[in-house]
Design an enzyme around this catalytic site. Structure first.
Site, PDB file in Angstrom:
ATOM      1  CD  GLU A  61      14.352 -25.321  22.812  1.00 37.61           C
ATOM      2  OE1 GLU A  61      13.358 -24.885  22.205  1.00 37.61           O
ATOM      3  OE2 GLU A  61      14.350 -25.575  24.030  1.00 37.61           O
ATOM      4  CG  HIS A 130      13.459 -34.463  30.012  1.00 34.21           C
ATOM      5  ND1 HIS A 130      12.134 -34.373  29.700  1.00 34.21           N
ATOM      6  CD2 HIS A 130      13.836 -33.210  30.362  1.00 34.21           C
ATOM      7  CE1 HIS A 130      11.725 -33.121  29.874  1.00 34.21           C
ATOM      8  NE2 HIS A 130      12.737 -32.400  30.269  1.00 34.21           N
TER       9      HIS A 130
HETATM   10  C1  LIG Z   1      11.624 -27.518  24.249  1.00 39.09           C
HETATM   11  C2  LIG Z   1      12.094 -27.495  25.648  1.00 39.09           C
HETATM   12  N1  LIG Z   1      13.119 -26.689  25.979  1.00 39.09           N
HETATM   13  C3  LIG Z   1      13.555 -26.640  27.250  1.00 39.09           C
HETATM   14  C4  LIG Z   1      12.972 -27.393  28.220  1.00 39.09           C
HETATM   15  C5  LIG Z   1      13.482 -27.333  29.665  1.00 39.09           C
HETATM   16  N2  LIG Z   1      12.506 -26.642  30.496  1.00 39.09           N
HETATM   17  C6  LIG Z   1      11.599 -27.354  31.182  1.00 39.09           C
HETATM   18  S1  LIG Z   1      10.504 -26.381  31.929  1.00 39.09           S
HETATM   19  C7  LIG Z   1      11.218 -24.983  31.369  1.00 39.09           C
HETATM   20  C8  LIG Z   1      10.620 -23.661  31.708  1.00 39.09           C
HETATM   21  C9  LIG Z   1       9.258 -23.508  31.140  1.00 39.09           C
HETATM   22  O1  LIG Z   1       8.652 -22.378  31.638  1.00 39.09           O
HETATM   23  P1  LIG Z   1       7.115 -22.100  31.464  1.00 39.09           P
HETATM   24  O2  LIG Z   1       6.660 -22.506  30.116  1.00 39.09           O
HETATM   25  O3  LIG Z   1       6.892 -20.696  31.833  1.00 39.09           O
HETATM   26  O4  LIG Z   1       6.396 -23.075  32.512  1.00 39.09           O
HETATM   27  P2  LIG Z   1       6.582 -23.114  34.090  1.00 39.09           P
HETATM   28  O5  LIG Z   1       7.685 -24.049  34.385  1.00 39.09           O
HETATM   29  O6  LIG Z   1       6.810 -21.751  34.570  1.00 39.09           O
HETATM   30  O7  LIG Z   1       5.294 -23.688  34.594  1.00 39.09           O
HETATM   31  C10 LIG Z   1      12.337 -25.290  30.610  1.00 39.09           C
HETATM   32  C11 LIG Z   1      13.219 -24.301  30.021  1.00 39.09           C
HETATM   33  C12 LIG Z   1      11.927 -28.260  27.831  1.00 39.09           C
HETATM   34  N3  LIG Z   1      11.335 -29.083  28.698  1.00 39.09           N
HETATM   35  N4  LIG Z   1      11.495 -28.277  26.541  1.00 39.09           N
END
Ligand SMILES: Cc1ncc(C[n+]2csc(CCOP(=O)(O)OP(=O)(O)O)c2C)c(N)n1
Ligand SMILES: [Mg+2]
Lengths: 327, 324
Positions: A61, A130
């Site tokens: 971000e 959130h």
């Molecule tokens: C700082 C932040 N940005 C965006 C999000 C929204 N978001 C939640 S999960 C996710 C994907 C995360 O992917 P990863 O770290 O690979 O974990 P996975 O879901 O694959 O287990 C996003 C973009 C968030 N929760 N926190």
């Protein structure tokens, strides 16, 4: 010539038109492309404009918001999408320390024509990380403009207004509004940034609100009306600049003020509005001003608790009664 | 490779519990008993089960919003987890947290954190405290490969190595962060390499193989306890289901999902066992029944749970409200 569409479609239509008309406009953010946007706002845009203008970013971000500032400085008109206001806190440094300050600290040489859009608000049982409504908090910062479209028309108009603005504009879209439907007329001239709108005229109480709380306020106004209390409902539309003139004109007419805001009370935009009324229209008041805001909690998951934490129609009606008692 | 049948059975049972628990969650979500965001761990079970086997009761665990499996493998009762998902006071976070925010002091489970990469700096601080107080503990920190792009990941790895802190970093690389494939988010896709760049001992492990995960986590924790230095494990895995309940999966190919399903951790375990000790019996039917009854009991417990009094809404904003 108007059409009925969703809030989501209105934002998408505005982005699409802006990109069709101006090569400098591009959209960047997490999952705006292949995924179609976390709230599906940008769905279909990747296909139309390609990956160079609909840019999927990694989870960075601070990095991509800062990159938006840089691109804006260097002649582009970026739209940065941040999934929700809670994640924008990771980009706070770039927004507050850089975007908001460049023009001033460069002595007027470098303006930042950047648009940042993000979802805000609670009501979806998303819990303590959130669900916040921090738009009023951003409104604390000189150099930023803070827009809070509530209607479909404003969802569309405000993106265009923001893109035309030479300075950084943050647009807060309440997550529960994306599915809401309303009228969009693409021909009418948009009401400029910084102007509030009287959504319902009335003579007894001024309800000052914005965003999703506008609809709760209008509903409450209908209930109050059946009891013979006519509430005027003002949609602020913009939290910075605030439209003092429209607020004070309404206060001078009704002499009673109720502010409805999904943000918290302490150190808030609702407090700021009260302070301004105090400064500018104190002698117009017939009763102490009232507020309906969110409970001062980080937000619970359980539905009944979350609903209890949020402003509700019944609470607005009750506050209206309280205002009328004080004669 | 030698495999102890009891060990194999225990791993299988734990992974099966997670699998069936998650399937039940999906069902409860469609019937609107569970709300909010729900991220399932199906396909990735071997990681939580393998790592938790290596972690001791004294160690601390920090996980993400995709933490149902970690909570179960850590030993938080299925009942308390299900009650949390239904927003009941009997839940592990009193219904305040929901799916993304499990907490449990008893098992030193510190979340359930839903800001991507937000858990890594916490792990640094937890480990710093252990080091200062000369406690023989490790902090185990789970996160997805998506977190690697955030500044907090890099700041935390540097601090952990610089200050020589007892942390086991476990990156669950399931190749996607929501709809963003690893190729679209990282210029260097070998994540272990990034950890190495911070002078942290790092390796990649097959995250679909519970034995491999457990072995590497055991080595890592032994090493951390010996020299106090952080270790990084990148587990290569895949999520079989959508990112959350709101995901139409426009970004990946069904054939890719099917290919990864061949490496289902439950199947991998069975195959490994068959190779190591042909003809040995896991007793899958019995395990299925056992697991089903645990889940049934959890659902009944959760449904019978109580809703918190609305009068207590503002409780726990500050510590003055914590019961003594
Ligand atoms: C700082 C932040 N940005 C965006 C999000 C929204 N978001 C939640 S999960 C996710 C994907 C995360 O992917 P990863 O770290 O690979 O974990 P996975 O879901 O694959 O287990 C996003 C973009 C968030 N929760 N926190
Ligand atoms: Mg991932």
């Amino acid at each position: 010539m108007s059409e009925t569409i969703t809030y989501r479609e209105a934002v998408r239509a505005a982005i699409r038109e802006a990109m069709e008309h101006d090569e400098r406009v591009f959209l960047m953010g997490e999952d705006v492309g292949k995924y179609g946007g976390s709230y599906a706002v940008s769905k279909g845009l990747l296909k139309q404009f390609g990956g160079e203008r609909i840019i999927d970013t990694p989870l960075s971000e601070s990095g991509f918001t800062g990159a938006g500032i840089g691109a804006a400085l260097n002649g582009m008109r970026p739209i940065v999408e941040i999934m929700t206001v809670n994640f924008s806190l990771l980009a706070l440094d770039q927004i507050v320390n850089t975007a908001a300050t460049m023009l001033y600290m460069s002595g007027g040489q470098f303006n930042v024509p950047l648009v940042i859009r993000m979802a805000t608000g609670g009501g979806n049982q998303l819990g303590s990380q959130h669900s916040h409504s921090l738009e009023g908090w951003y409104a604390h910062v000189p150099g930023l403009k803070i827009l809070t479209p509530a209607t479909v028309q404003d969802a569309y108009d405000m993106l265009h207004l923001a893109l035309k603005d030479p300075d950084p504009v943050l647009i807060f879209e309440h997550a529960l509004l994306y599915n809401s439907k309303g009228e969009l007329d693409r021909e009418i001239a948009p009401l400029e940034i910084g102007k509030a709108s009287v959504r319902r005229p009335g003579k007894d109480i001024s309800i000052i609100t914005y965003g999703i709380s506008l609809f709760k306020s209008l509903e409450a106004a209908e209930i109050l009306s059946k009891e013979g209390i006519e509430a005027e409902v003002i949609d602020l539309r913009s939290l910075r600049p605030l439209d003092d003139a429209t607020i004070m004109a309404s206060v001078s007419k009704t002499h009673r003020v109720l502010i409805v805001d999904e943000g918290w009370k302490s150190g808030s935009i609702s407090a700021e509005i009260m302070a301004r009324i105090n400064e500018q229209a104190f002698y117009e008041l017939d009763a102490p001003m009232q507020r309906v805001c969110s409970a001062e909690v980080p937000f619970p998951y359980a539905n009944h608790l979350e609903q209890a934490a949020l402003p509700q129609v019944e609470k607005i009606v009750a506050a209206g009664h309280k205002l009328m008692e004080e004669l | 490779m030698q495999i102890d049948i009891n060990q194999a059975r225990s791993y299988y049972r734990q992974m099966l519990l997670i699998r069936r628990f998650e399937e039940k969650c999906m069902e409860l979500y469609s019937h609107e008993f569970i709300r909010g965001f729900l991220h399932l761990y199906i396909g990735e079970e071997a990681i939580a089960v393998g790592v938790m086997d290596a972690a001791g009761a004294e160690d601390a665990v920090i996980a993400t919003y995709r933490e149902h499996g970690h909570a179960l493998a850590r030993g938080i009762p299925a009942k308390a987890i299900m009650a949390e998902l239904l927003g009941k006071v009997e839940g592990c976070s009193r219904g305040r947290g929901g799916s993304m925010h499990f907490f449990d002091a008893k098992t030193r489970f510190y979340g359930g954190l839903a800001i991507v990469a937000g858990g890594l700096p916490l792990a640094v601080g937890m480990a710093l405290a252990d080091k200062r107080m000369k406690r023989d503990r490790v902090t185990v920190c789970f996160f997805g490969e998506g977190a690697v792009a955030e500044g907090e990941f890099h700041e935390s790895l540097n601090l952990a190595a610089l200050w020589e802190l007892p942390i086991l970093f476990v990156c669950e690389n399931n190749r996607y962060a929501m709809g963003t494939a690893l190729e679209c988010s990282e210029s260097e896709q070998n994540i272990a390499k990034k950890a190495s760049a911070y002078n942290i001992s790092a390796s990649q492990v097959d995250g679909m193989d519970v034995f491999a995960v457990a072995a590497s986590a055991k080595d890592a924790i032994a090493q951390i306890k010996k020299d106090g230095y952080p270790v990084f494990i990148e587990c290569l895995t895949y999520r079989f289901r959508a990112h959350s309940m709101f995901d139409a999966e426009l970004y990946r190919d069904k054939t890719e999902v099917e290919q990864w399903k061949q490496k289902d951790p439950l199947i991998v375990l069975k195959n490994k066992l068959e190779t190591a000790a042909p003809g040995s019996q896991l007793g899958e039917d019995t395990l299925e029944k056992e697991v089903a009854s645990v889940i049934e009991e959890a659902v009944a417990f959760a449904k019978n749970g109580t809703l918190e009094e609305i009068a207590d809404l503002e409780k726990f904003v500050y510590s003055t409200e914590v019961r003594q």
